[in-house]
Design a protein around this motif. Structure first.
Motif, PDB file in Angstrom:
ATOM      1  N   VAL A   1       0.852  -1.175   0.000  1.00 56.81           N
ATOM      2  CA  VAL A   1       0.000   0.000   0.000  1.00 56.81           C
ATOM      3  C   VAL A   1       0.894   1.234   0.000  1.00 56.81           C
ATOM      4  N   GLN A   2       0.553   2.225  -0.839  1.00 54.03           N
ATOM      5  CA  GLN A   2       1.427   3.382  -1.015  1.00 54.03           C
ATOM      6  C   GLN A   2       0.641   4.683  -0.977  1.00 54.03           C
TER       7      GLN A   2
ATOM      8  N   GLU B   1       4.681   7.346   1.979  1.00 50.31           N
ATOM      9  CA  GLU B   1       4.382   6.246   2.895  1.00 50.31           C
ATOM     10  C   GLU B   1       4.257   4.965   2.094  1.00 50.31           C
ATOM     11  N   TRP B   2       4.636   3.872   2.733  1.00 48.24           N
ATOM     12  CA  TRP B   2       4.607   2.570   2.067  1.00 48.24           C
ATOM     13  C   TRP B   2       4.465   1.488   3.118  1.00 48.24           C
ATOM     14  N   LEU B   3       3.413   0.689   3.006  1.00 45.96           N
ATOM     15  CA  LEU B   3       3.211  -0.469   3.864  1.00 45.96           C
ATOM     16  C   LEU B   3       3.407  -1.706   3.014  1.00 45.96           C
TER      17      LEU B   3
ATOM     18  N   ALA C   1      -4.854   2.818  -8.224  1.00 49.31           N
ATOM     19  CA  ALA C   1      -4.679   4.050  -7.451  1.00 49.31           C
ATOM     20  C   ALA C   1      -5.918   4.926  -7.542  1.00 49.31           C
ATOM     21  N   ALA C   2      -6.086   5.787  -6.544  1.00 54.60           N
ATOM     22  CA  ALA C   2      -7.222   6.720  -6.506  1.00 54.60           C
ATOM     23  C   ALA C   2      -6.759   8.049  -5.918  1.00 54.60           C
ATOM     24  N   PRO C   3      -7.449   9.145  -6.260  1.00 57.06           N
ATOM     25  CA  PRO C   3      -7.032  10.473  -5.800  1.00 57.06           C
ATOM     26  C   PRO C   3      -7.459  10.786  -4.377  1.00 57.06           C
TER      27      PRO C   3
ATOM     28  N   SER D   1      -2.508   3.958  -3.399  1.00 58.19           N
ATOM     29  CA  SER D   1      -2.552   2.816  -4.315  1.00 58.19           C
ATOM     30  C   SER D   1      -2.264   1.518  -3.589  1.00 58.19           C
ATOM     31  N   VAL D   2      -2.612   0.446  -4.239  1.00 59.92           N
ATOM     32  CA  VAL D   2      -2.234  -0.887  -3.803  1.00 59.92           C
ATOM     33  C   VAL D   2      -1.564  -1.562  -4.987  1.00 59.92           C
ATOM     34  N   VAL D   3      -0.474  -2.278  -4.743  1.00 65.99           N
ATOM     35  CA  VAL D   3       0.283  -2.954  -5.791  1.00 65.99           C
ATOM     36  C   VAL D   3       0.210  -4.451  -5.551  1.00 65.99           C
ATOM     37  N   VAL D   4      -0.224  -5.186  -6.559  1.00 69.20           N
ATOM     38  CA  VAL D   4      -0.455  -6.621  -6.429  1.00 69.20           C
ATOM     39  C   VAL D   4       0.240  -7.356  -7.575  1.00 69.20           C
TER      40      VAL D   4
END
Length: 259
Positions: free
Chosen positions: A104-105, A118-120, A205-207, A220-223
């Motif tokens: 998650v970013q 930020e980055w989880l 991603a979304a605003p 955003s989420v990266v998968v």
């Protein structure tokens, strides 16, 4: 020649050059390293590094290497698009992580680049070339597409007309294709970026909007690209973005479906 140019620079320029010598690839520097990367004489680098160390902008370890100091971290905490935004957004980012257990970013725009603040990261999530403070061209990432899509028309046209770097065979490098992608982001309220930076990752991603309704950040989420369930991810990411926006003071009209 570099030394002659350095001599013509103002004192603030030289100070900033010392700080700019540090980056993620060079988090620790010797005095000679600072001199070389900042384009300054060793004497000048020593004088400026000493002044910055005394103020707290730099710290020196037992081996004599310089590092960025905590005083800069304290100042960065005052930036409305930095730590302050991270603190507001973190509960919603954590919720998004718990819902997906993927990367998650949170990112903001700085000129023609996206900066990750930020980055989880999930333990078994797809590997990404992202860390806090990392920069990427806007067109190559999901968060970047969102931020670009909500820039001014003049900014968008200028960006589309410029060189579009490619990182994989799938990176958008055609101006017309990029313009269509940006229009789709504005229409749907989300961006889907597939295999743009690495060939195994997909980003949704979304605003994020501030109190004035302007897009100030993107989440955003990266998968893994191979098994990405985009229809399920889009609502989750949009919900996180809406939550952060409301926490920042945004109050949408009842008919507004843009976030």
């Amino acid at each position: 020649m570099a030394r002659q140019h350095a001599a013509a620079r103002s004192a603030p320029d030289r100070l900033l050059a010392v700080l700019a010598a540090f980056d993620h690839g060079h988090p620790a520097l010797s005095l000679s390293g600072i001199s070389r990367r900042a384009g300054l004489s060793l004497t000048t680098a020593h004088r400026l590094a000493a002044a910055l160390t005394a103020w707290g902008a730099l710290e020196r370890d037992a081996e004599g290497l310089y590092h960025v100091g905590l005083r800069l971290w304290e100042l960065a905490a005052l930036a409305p698009r930095g730590l302050a935004l991270r603190q507001v957004a973190l509960p919603y980012l954590e919720d998004l992580y718990e819902a997906t257990h993927e990367n998650v970013q949170l990112a903001v725009r700085d000129g023609t680049e996206v900066v990750y603040i930020e980055w989880l990261s999930g333990r078994s999530a797809v590997g990404v070339h992202i860390r806090v403070g990392a920069r990427w061209p806007l067109h190559a990432t999901g968060v970047g597409l969102v931020l670009l899509a909500h820039g001014t028309p003049a900014f968008q046209e200028g960006y589309c007309a410029g060189p579009l770097a490619a990182f994989t065979p799938y990176t958008i490098t055609d101006p017309g294709c990029l313009r269509r992608s940006l229009a789709e982001v504005r229409r749907t309220g989300a961006a889907v970026s597939s295999r743009q930076v690495t060939e195994d990752a997909l980003s949704v991603a979304a605003p994020v909007r501030g109190a004035d309704g302007q897009v100030t950040a993107a989440v955003s989420v990266v998968v893994p690209q191979a098994d990405a369930e985009v229809p399920a991810l889009v609502p989750a990411v949009r919900l996180a973005a809406r939550g952060i926006s409301r926490a920042l003071g945004w109050r949408p009209e009842r008919t507004d479906q843009s976030v």
